[in-house]
Design a protein around this motif. Structure first.
Motif, short mmCIF file in Angstrom:
data_model
loop_
_atom_site.label_atom_id
_atom_site.label_comp_id
_atom_site.label_asym_id
_atom_site.label_seq_id
_atom_site.Cartn_x
_atom_site.Cartn_y
_atom_site.Cartn_z
N ALA A 197 0.26 -1.14 -0.25
CA ALA A 197 -0.25 0.11 0.32
C ALA A 197 0.85 1.37 -0.07
O ALA A 197 0.30 2.38 -0.62
N VAL A 198 1.99 0.63 1.07
CA VAL A 198 2.84 2.59 0.62
C VAL A 198 3.45 2.68 -0.49
O VAL A 198 3.54 3.58 -1.20
N SER A 199 4.28 1.92 -1.14
CA SER A 199 4.60 1.68 -2.53
C SER A 199 3.70 2.26 -3.25
O SER A 199 3.74 2.79 -4.47
N VAL A 200 2.22 1.67 -3.70
CA VAL A 200 1.21 2.80 -4.46
C VAL A 200 1.12 4.19 -3.75
O VAL A 200 1.41 4.61 -4.82
N ALA A 201 0.64 3.84 -3.01
CA ALA A 201 0.55 5.55 -2.28
C ALA A 201 1.46 6.47 -3.15
O ALA A 201 1.51 7.78 -3.38
N GLU A 202 3.28 6.22 -2.69
CA GLU A 202 3.54 6.77 -3.19
C GLU A 202 4.43 7.09 -4.49
O GLU A 202 4.53 8.72 -4.88
N SER A 203 4.05 6.04 -5.34
CA SER A 203 4.07 6.22 -6.79
C SER A 203 3.56 6.99 -7.06
O SER A 203 2.99 7.82 -8.16
N LEU A 204 1.64 6.85 -6.65
CA LEU A 204 0.99 7.52 -7.67
C LEU A 204 0.71 9.15 -7.35
O LEU A 204 1.24 10.26 -8.00
N ILE A 205 1.19 9.55 -5.80
CA ILE A 205 1.41 10.92 -5.72
C ILE A 205 2.45 11.78 -6.33
O ILE A 205 2.30 12.84 -6.75
N GLU A 206 2.93 10.58 -6.58
CA GLU A 206 4.73 12.09 -7.50
C GLU A 206 4.19 11.60 -8.41
O GLU A 206 4.45 12.57 -8.76
N GLU A 207 3.96 10.71 -8.79
CA GLU A 207 3.80 11.46 -10.50
C GLU A 207 1.96 12.13 -10.67
O GLU A 207 2.28 12.76 -11.64
N PHE A 208 1.29 11.97 -9.72
CA PHE A 208 0.10 13.67 -10.07
C PHE A 208 0.90 14.59 -9.51
O PHE A 208 0.52 15.70 -10.21
N ASP A 209 1.76 14.64 -8.43
CA ASP A 209 2.12 15.68 -8.69
C ASP A 209 3.28 16.74 -9.73
O ASP A 209 3.74 17.36 -10.07
N ALA A 210 3.88 15.79 -10.68
CA ALA A 210 4.87 16.22 -11.60
C ALA A 210 3.26 15.90 -12.92
O ALA A 210 4.18 16.77 -14.11
N THR A 211 2.21 15.84 -13.00
CA THR A 211 1.25 15.71 -14.03
C THR A 211 0.50 16.92 -13.86
O THR A 211 0.07 17.55 -14.63
N ILE A 212 -0.04 16.99 -12.97
CA ILE A 212 -0.68 18.09 -12.32
C ILE A 212 -0.99 19.17 -12.91
O ILE A 212 -1.96 20.52 -13.51
#
Length: 579
Positions: free
Chosen positions: A214-229
């Motif tokens: 769960a933590v790895s998934v959360a970190e990955s999606l946050i990192e990608e979202f912040d880079a994309t938004i």
């Protein structure tokens, strides 16, 4: 619906085939529609979990399968083809092939396995094509019943409403679609094969995975979202780091660039046993995260306090993009002051009012009825009905609030035109309480039951389907009509709707918003209109705000419309703002 009770629809005209498979299972139902369009109507009428087509049907069972897979709603129902010989090159529109030469037991076993591996509740969200609320709840309940360890990651965005106000809903939909893609990619990198993504509607998503992932998934999606938004904002706003949005009182407010938050609820400590516990913890975490700046994830856990045997809830808040984390103690604060205000102003002083919004026949441009909507008066901090009932549910007072709202809606609606209907929302807690529900309409005065339409919410169908079905059946015997709300937004399963057979189907606002610009939404609406006609229900498009949206839903074939384009909610009874 239990998978062991899945409905299998067999399309065949071969009498020998019917005799061979006829006694193989009670969950088989048979049909021989005259043509492809009849087949589509038949599937919408039955809403099966699996479609089996004889290769000889209509001259080409394969062509029939291809037609079903071209439908934007029906394509998610698995299709099996009954053949004499296995094909050299399987067609991609066929999920499985079953041999006619096999025994009936072998065929049924193969079909049952296909249902198990391709189970879908037909509650896809039209924006992301991800499973909706019903499928998500079923997945969590399966995990709870299995007693295995799991984690639910509840994903939410900040400031989406302000973004939509400034840039328009179409660009906001683009953000939601991008978030769905980012979630898929995060699971592809860090998840497991049995993981699940659900779209509950709006910007609410969930992921069901293993606690250690769960933590790895959360970190990955946050990192990608912040880079994309940032790419979704105009350059000046992106450079400033915020947008300016005018509030209803006329003042402008700064709203930072959107961030994403992830609440991780898990049973790694063995404490979760019911769906209500998952919802309660997720709600606490999401309320807390709304006060935090930037993207983050929260992991909920239990630790021993200094007094042995006295567990306490703690939070670990992590901001991956900021490379820091915080630990917090128990966050649940006292609800006593808020409950006191709710009880004093809402339940006791009845500081609410009812407003009515017209529902319009799109062809005749005439009013057929009004939806009764509840608003709190200015003394109470929450004005909209959604917030009011959220508070009522927190305090266990939904039925009391329902009673007041129904009473006000009916008493203020006594001058309703004899040919018009009044649409009233009722929650599942009220519907399933026979004693309470019995006299709910005692205040209807001179309004006959035939003028009343009960709108059922998604929570009613999710939590108490069988009891709600019984309650609605009793109402319909008295002449009351039934409407199912939020259809097409991923909140409601078409199978539930097919069983209830309502008089009205109301399409979710997310499906209607900017439908004139979205061919996929138009296809979904057209497909579900066929479904509505199969169960003799009239369709309503909610949230129409522009002439282009109105014209698009008319061209799709929707019967009724509702939204600001026609009239804003007002005192009994608003006239149309259009000619």
């Amino acid at each position: 619906m239990s998978k062991t009770k899945a409905k299998i629809l067999v399309i065949a005209s071969d009498a020998n085939l019917r005799r061979t498979l006829g006694g193989a299972g009670r969950n088989l139902c048979w049909a021989d529609p005259p043509d492809i369009e009849g087949l589509v109507r038949c599937v919408f009428d039955e809403v099966p979990n699996l479609i089996v087509i004889d290769e000889g049907y209509g001259g080409s069972g394969l062509d029939a399968a291809i037609r079903l897979k071209q439908d934007v709603v029906l394509k998610y129902i698995p299709v099996a083809l009954l053949v004499q010989d296995p094909p050299r090159e399987p067609d991609r529109d066929v999920d499985a092939y079953a041999l006619k030469s096999a025994s009936s037991e072998e065929v049924l076993s193969q079909l049952s396995a296909l249902v198990e591996t391709n189970w879908h509740e037909l509650d896809l969200n039209p924006l992301t094509s991800l499973p909706g609320t019903r499928s998500s709840v079923m997945r969590i309940e399966d995990a709870l019943e299995s007693r295995r360890k799991f984690a639910v990651c509840c994903v939410d965005l900040s400031n989406l409403s302000a973004f939509n106000t400034v840039y328009g809903d179409h660009r906001g939909d683009g953000v939601i679609i991008a978030l769905g893609r980012i979630l898929r990619e995060a699971l592809l990198k860090h998840g497991g094969g049995a993981d699940f993504i659900g779209h509950l509607g709006g910007d609410d998503f969930i992921i069901v995975t293993e606690p250690e992932r769960a933590v790895s998934v959360a970190e990955s999606l946050i990192e990608e979202f912040d880079a994309t938004i940032g790419s979704f904002y105009d350059p000046p706003d992106r450079d400033r780091g915020y947008i300016l949005c005018r509030r209803p009182d006329g003042r402008s407010t700064r709203y930072p660039v959107m961030s994403v938050s992830v609440a991780v609820v898990h049973n790694d400590d063995g404490q979760l046993h019911e769906m209500a516990e998952v919802s309660r913890i997720a709600g606490e975490l999401k309320r807390y995260m709304s006060s935090l700046p930037g993207s983050c994830y929260i992991k909920y856990g239990l630790v021993e306090e200094q007094r042995p045997g006295s567990p306490a809830s703690t939070l670990e808040v992590s901001f991956p993009s900021k490379l820091k984390s915080l630990s917090h103690g128990r966050i649940a604060g006292s609800e006593a002051p808020k409950y006191a205000a709710f009880h004093r102003l809402i339940l006791k002083a009845r500081q609410i009012r009812t407003v009515y919004q017209p529902i319009v026949d799109l062809k005749k441009r005439s009013i057929v009825g009004y939806e009764a909507l509840t608003r709190a008066l200015s003394n109470y901090p929450a004005d909209e009905a959604t917030s009011l009932f959220s508070d009522a549910r927190t305090f266990g007072r939904v039925k009391e609030l329902d009673r007041i709202c129904v009473e006000y809606a009916l008493k203020n609606g006594q001058d309703l035109h004899p040919e018009h209907k009044i649409f009233i929302n009722i929650n599942h807690e009220t519907l399933i309480d026979d004693a309470f529900f019995h006299d709910l309409f005692s205040c209807r005065g001179r309004l006959p039951f035939r003028n009343i339409v009960i709108e059922v919410t998604e929570q009613s169908l999710l939590r108490s389907f069988d009891k709600v079905r019984e309650a609605l059946a009793g109402l319909k015997e008295q002449g009351v009509s039934v409407a199912i709300d939020d259809v097409g937004g991923g909140a409601v399963s078409l199978r539930d709707v097919a069983v209830l057979k309502p008089d009205f189907i109301k399409f979710d606002r997310s499906l209607i918003r900017q439908i004139d610009l979205n061919p996929t939404k138009q296809q979904i609406v057209q497909s579900m209109i066929l479904f509505a006609r199969a169960i003799n229900a009239r369709t309503t498009a909610e949230g129409i705000e522009t002439p282009d949206e109105c014209q698009a839903v008319i061209e799709c074939g929707v019967d009724l419309g509702q939204g600001y384009y026609f009239a804003k909610p007002g005192s009994p009874f608003p006239t149309l703002a259009i000619s």
